[in-house]
Design an enzyme around this catalytic site. Structure first.
Site, PDB file in Angstrom:
ATOM      1  N   CYS A 287      -6.886   9.692   6.021  1.00  0.00           N
ATOM      2  CA  CYS A 287      -6.851   9.501   7.476  1.00  0.00           C
ATOM      3  C   CYS A 287      -5.468   9.858   8.008  1.00  0.00           C
ATOM      4  CB  CYS A 287      -7.213   8.060   7.837  1.00  0.00           C
ATOM      5  SG  CYS A 287      -8.885   7.599   7.380  1.00  0.00           S
TER       6      CYS A 287
ATOM      7  N   TYR B  75      -4.218  10.316  -1.455  1.00  0.00           N
ATOM      8  CA  TYR B  75      -2.850  10.059  -1.020  1.00  0.00           C
ATOM      9  C   TYR B  75      -1.780  10.341  -2.073  1.00  0.00           C
ATOM     10  CZ  TYR B  75      -4.965   8.114   3.165  1.00  0.00           C
ATOM     11  OH  TYR B  75      -5.683   7.961   4.319  1.00  0.00           O
TER      12      TYR B  75
ATOM     13  N   ASP C  93      -8.499   4.085  13.128  1.00  0.00           N
ATOM     14  CA  ASP C  93      -9.158   2.805  13.368  1.00  0.00           C
ATOM     15  C   ASP C  93      -8.155   1.951  14.137  1.00  0.00           C
ATOM     16  OD1 ASP C  93     -10.108   0.203  13.237  1.00  0.00           O
ATOM     17  OD2 ASP C  93     -10.549   0.251  11.088  1.00  0.00           O
TER      18      ASP C  93
ATOM     19  N   ARG D 224      -5.787  11.979  11.422  1.00  0.00           N
ATOM     20  CA  ARG D 224      -7.012  12.628  11.879  1.00  0.00           C
ATOM     21  C   ARG D 224      -8.002  11.624  12.447  1.00  0.00           C
ATOM     22  NH1 ARG D 224     -11.447  11.559   8.880  1.00  0.00           N
ATOM     23  NH2 ARG D 224     -11.006  10.616   6.853  1.00  0.00           N
TER      24      ARG D 224
ATOM     25  N   GLU E 137       0.826  -1.200   0.000  1.00  0.00           N
ATOM     26  CA  GLU E 137       0.000   0.000   0.000  1.00  0.00           C
ATOM     27  C   GLU E 137       0.862   1.252   0.000  1.00  0.00           C
ATOM     28  OE1 GLU E 137      -3.773   1.846   2.468  1.00  0.00           O
ATOM     29  OE2 GLU E 137      -2.128   0.941   3.598  1.00  0.00           O
TER      30      GLU E 137
END
Length: 273
Positions: free
Chosen positions: A153, A101, A178, A175, A30
């Site tokens: 995120c 991103y 999870d 921000r 990723e």
């Protein structure tokens, strides 16, 4: 909770969490995908097809949901992914994630039409102006949030050079965190990019500091969290760069490895969309 901090000294090991197995290859894929920036599919925004070709499925739920909501076609997630992989036109339209991103990191669009490669600028600043307090790349582009499949995120990355120790340290402002599913990936990827940036600027990796702002556990993860908390942490592994590339942006998963990673078993949990 609001405003939590994690800090790791990378000289003491690579912070792949050990109280559950972190699929670090998926996490690294990723991050490397994000560092590539644009996709070859469709508009040039990041596209899930690039991930699916590497057997990475962590971004598929959002475009799948958008497709079902907009078309009314109640296609399964697996069938949706298969169509993205095999149908170029479909991938271009429905695999596109918007300017998320990597698009912001590598090709932030200015008002006059230029594109700013923030990550390359970080490398140049560390090499040529290491005392700068502006060694930053940012993903929160207010003018394009509504075009993104998911607003970032992990949004703000900042780096710090210690000339005495000869190290580069990295920090991340997240921000929305999870805690069960996402944070382990985010910490791994912050450690990875900090290590690679150090490698390509002539420094040793220093510390990483993770700042979580809205830090939460989803209700459908509570049993999994209890299981994880019952386990004793183990020693961290070591990141191995098997083959140093000419450019930070040329790495693939085959160039990287973790030595000595011996975590507790994985704990499965659904993604909360």
């Amino acid at each position: 909770m609001f405003g939590e901090t994690l800090r790791f000294d990378l000289s003491e090991g690579f912070p792949a969490f050990t109280t559950k197995r972190v699929y670090w290859k998926t996490a690294f894929k990723e991050m490397l995908w994000m560092l590539k920036g644009k996709s070859k599919w469709g508009t040039g925004n990041p596209n899930i097809r690039d991930l699916l070709e590497q057997n990475v499925h962590i971004w598929s739920e959002w475009p799948h949901k958008k497709y079902v909501d907009e078309t009314g076609d109640d296609i399964t997630l697996k069938s949706f992914e298969e169509r993205v992989l095999t149908d170029d036109e479909f991938a271009s339209q429905w695999g596109d994630l918007g300017p998320v991103y990597g698009k912001q990191w590598r090709a932030w669009k200015t008002e006059d039409g230029r594109e700013i490669d923030q990550v390359s600028e970080v490398l140049e600043q560390i090499k040529n102006n290491p005392t700068s307090r502006r060694i930053i790349f940012e993903g929160w582009n207010v003018g394009e949030l509504d075009q993104m499949a998911l607003p970032p995120c992990h949004k703000h990355y900042q780096f710090f050079v210690d000339p005495v120790k000869g190290t580069v340290s990295g920090s991340l402002v997240q921000r929305s965190a999870d805690t069960f599913l996402g944070v382990a990936f985010n910490v791994c990827n912050l450690a990875l990019i900090t290590t690679l940036i150090a490698e390509h600027t002539g420094y040793m990796p220093g510390e990483i500091v993770w700042y979580g702002l809205d830090v939460h556990v989803y209700l459908n993860h509570l049993d999994q969290v209890r299981e994880q908390l019952s386990r004793e942490p183990k020693a961290f592994p070591k990141l191995v760069i098997k083959s140093k590339k000419k450019s930070l942006f040329d790495y693939t998963i085959d160039d990287l490895g973790l030595e000595g990673y011996d975590p507790h078993p994985a704990i499965k949990a659904p993604v909360a969309i």
